[in-house]
Scaffold this active site. Structure first.
Site, PDB file in Angstrom:
ATOM      1  N   ASN A   8      10.886  -0.856   3.318  1.00  0.00           N
ATOM      2  CA  ASN A   8      10.022  -0.671   4.495  1.00  0.00           C
ATOM      3  C   ASN A   8       9.620  -1.732   5.244  1.00  0.00           C
ATOM      4  OD1 ASN A   8       7.650   0.390   5.963  1.00  0.00           O
ATOM      5  ND2 ASN A   8       6.275   0.466   4.327  1.00  0.00           N
ATOM      6  N   LYS A  10       8.025  -1.979   8.239  1.00  0.00           N
ATOM      7  CA  LYS A  10       6.660  -1.677   8.840  1.00  0.00           C
ATOM      8  C   LYS A  10       6.814  -2.133  10.226  1.00  0.00           C
ATOM      9  CE  LYS A  10       4.605  -3.064   4.453  1.00  0.00           C
ATOM     10  NZ  LYS A  10       3.481  -3.295   3.467  1.00  0.00           N
ATOM     11  N   HIS A  85       2.053   6.503   3.117  1.00  0.00           N
ATOM     12  CA  HIS A  85       1.982   5.427   2.832  1.00  0.00           C
ATOM     13  C   HIS A  85       0.362   4.911   2.813  1.00  0.00           C
ATOM     14  CE1 HIS A  85       2.135   0.964   3.197  1.00  0.00           C
ATOM     15  NE2 HIS A  85       3.387   1.063   2.658  1.00  0.00           N
ATOM     16  N   GLU A  87      -1.050   2.484   3.900  1.00  0.00           N
ATOM     17  CA  GLU A  87      -1.283   2.013   5.470  1.00  0.00           C
ATOM     18  C   GLU A  87      -1.796   3.248   6.393  1.00  0.00           C
ATOM     19  OE1 GLU A  87       1.764  -0.746   5.738  1.00  0.00           O
ATOM     20  OE2 GLU A  87       1.042  -1.966   4.003  1.00  0.00           O
ATOM     21  N   GLU A 154       2.581   3.228  -5.543  1.00  0.00           N
ATOM     22  CA  GLU A 154       2.346   2.110  -5.040  1.00  0.00           C
ATOM     23  C   GLU A 154       0.929   1.628  -5.098  1.00  0.00           C
ATOM     24  OE1 GLU A 154       5.122   0.743  -1.736  1.00  0.00           O
ATOM     25  OE2 GLU A 154       3.828   1.979  -0.888  1.00  0.00           O
ATOM     26  N   GLY A 160       1.687  -6.116  -0.640  1.00  0.00           N
ATOM     27  CA  GLY A 160       1.672  -7.264   0.228  1.00  0.00           C
ATOM     28  C   GLY A 160       0.754  -8.438  -0.293  1.00  0.00           C
ATOM     29  N   SER A 191       4.657  -5.709  -3.999  1.00  0.00           N
ATOM     30  CA  SER A 191       5.013  -6.924  -4.362  1.00  0.00           C
ATOM     31  C   SER A 191       6.275  -7.080  -5.183  1.00  0.00           C
ATOM     32  CB  SER A 191       3.639  -7.712  -4.735  1.00  0.00           C
ATOM     33  OG  SER A 191       2.810  -7.860  -3.859  1.00  0.00           O
TER      34      SER A 191
HETATM   35  C1  PEP Z   1       5.100  -1.291   0.963  1.00  0.00           C
HETATM   36  O1  PEP Z   1       4.457  -1.621   2.243  1.00  0.00           O
HETATM   37  O2  PEP Z   1       5.353  -0.339   0.782  1.00  0.00           O
HETATM   38  C2  PEP Z   1       5.326  -2.445   0.091  1.00  0.00           C
HETATM   39  C3  PEP Z   1       5.402  -2.121  -1.157  1.00  0.00           C
HETATM   40  O3  PEP Z   1       4.843  -3.574   0.514  1.00  0.00           O
HETATM   41  P1  PEP Z   1       5.233  -5.170  -0.391  1.00  0.00           P
HETATM   42  O4  PEP Z   1       6.534  -5.082  -0.927  1.00  0.00           O
HETATM   43  O5  PEP Z   1       5.150  -6.251   0.668  1.00  0.00           O
HETATM   44  O6  PEP Z   1       4.285  -5.203  -1.231  1.00  0.00           O
END
Ligand code: PEP
Length: 227
Positions: A8, A10, A85, A87, A154, A160, A191
């Site tokens: 992803n 973003k 997601h 976000e 998640e 992040g 992460s």
């Molecule tokens: C994500 O945005 O779905 C995500 C898992 O980000 P990160 O790996 O940076 O934590």
């Protein structure tokens, strides 16, 4: 068996040239199946075996300024699309909207990647997390053949932040989602990096990974997809 690793990107990178360069640096014949999800505006520029979108709209045409329909994704041969997601949920996507997107995607034969975990906190135990997820899964998968949907667990506090959930927790949650909703593939996201990826991929019921930050570094991401 190959696992599924979804990148992803973003709102990155900032130019189409850099997006094309990043995609061309990712191994095409990795040990795991890989899907790259660049920003919508780069979807037609990226050449990679599996490309996904980061979101879509639930209507296929009409007066909906700024949206992208599943028909438009289909036309670009997009095979996957992330929905729900955290976000997007944080900026107003509801479970009902997400459910509409999933219906629309399945009609277009695009595989939805439904993200759940918004609203979880680091202090919750497995059962409390399951309670939150049930809400998002019941509504998101309403009227849907869940076997055709990929679910990405998640925990929002792990996204992040550099603080990942434990692989054992991810395994327990994956078992729950597969057993209760008959979902075929459950990913873990939050992460993930080249150091911890193998601990998640080793879990029997964790079907793969959703990777944000680490997917923007070709060397690191190539390490993740080749475990
Ligand atoms: C994500 O945005 O779905 C995500 C898992 O980000 P990160 O790996 O940076 O934590």
């Amino acid at each position: 068996m190959k696992k599924l690793v979804v990148a992803n990107w973003k709102l990155n990178p900032t130019t189409a040239k850099d997006a094309v360069k990043l995609a061309s640096s990712i191994n095409i014949k990795a040990k795991n199946k890989v899907v790259l999800c660049p920003p919508t505006i780069y979807l037609s520029s990226i050449s990679y075996p599996n490309v996904g979108a980061q979101d879509c709209f639930w209507k296929t045409s009409g007066a909906f300024t700024g949206q992208t329909s599943v028909s438009q994704l289909k036309d670009l041969k997009i095979k996957y699309c992330i929905v729900g997601h955290s976000e997007r949920r944080a900026t107003g996507d509801t479970d009902q909207m997400i459910n509409g997107k999933i219906h629309s995607l399945l009609e277009a034969k695009i595989t939805p990647i439904l993200c759940v975990g918004y609203g979880t906190t680091v202090l919750q135990d497995d059962l409390e997390v399951v309670d939150i997820l049930k809400h998002q899964l019941d509504a998101g998968l309403n009227g849907v053949d869940a076997s055709k949907v990929v679910v990405a667990y998640e925990p929002v506090w792990a996204i992040g932040t550099g603080k990942n959930a434990s692989p054992e927790h991810a395994e327990k949650i994956s078992i729950f989602i597969k057993a209760k909703y008959k979902v075929g593939t459950v990913l873990y996201g939050g992460s993930v990096n080249a150091n911890n990826a193998k601990d998640f991929l080793r879990q029997q019921n964790v079907g793969g990974l959703l990777v944000g930050g680490a997917s923007l570094k070709a060397g690191e991401f190539n390490g993740i997809i080749n475990y």
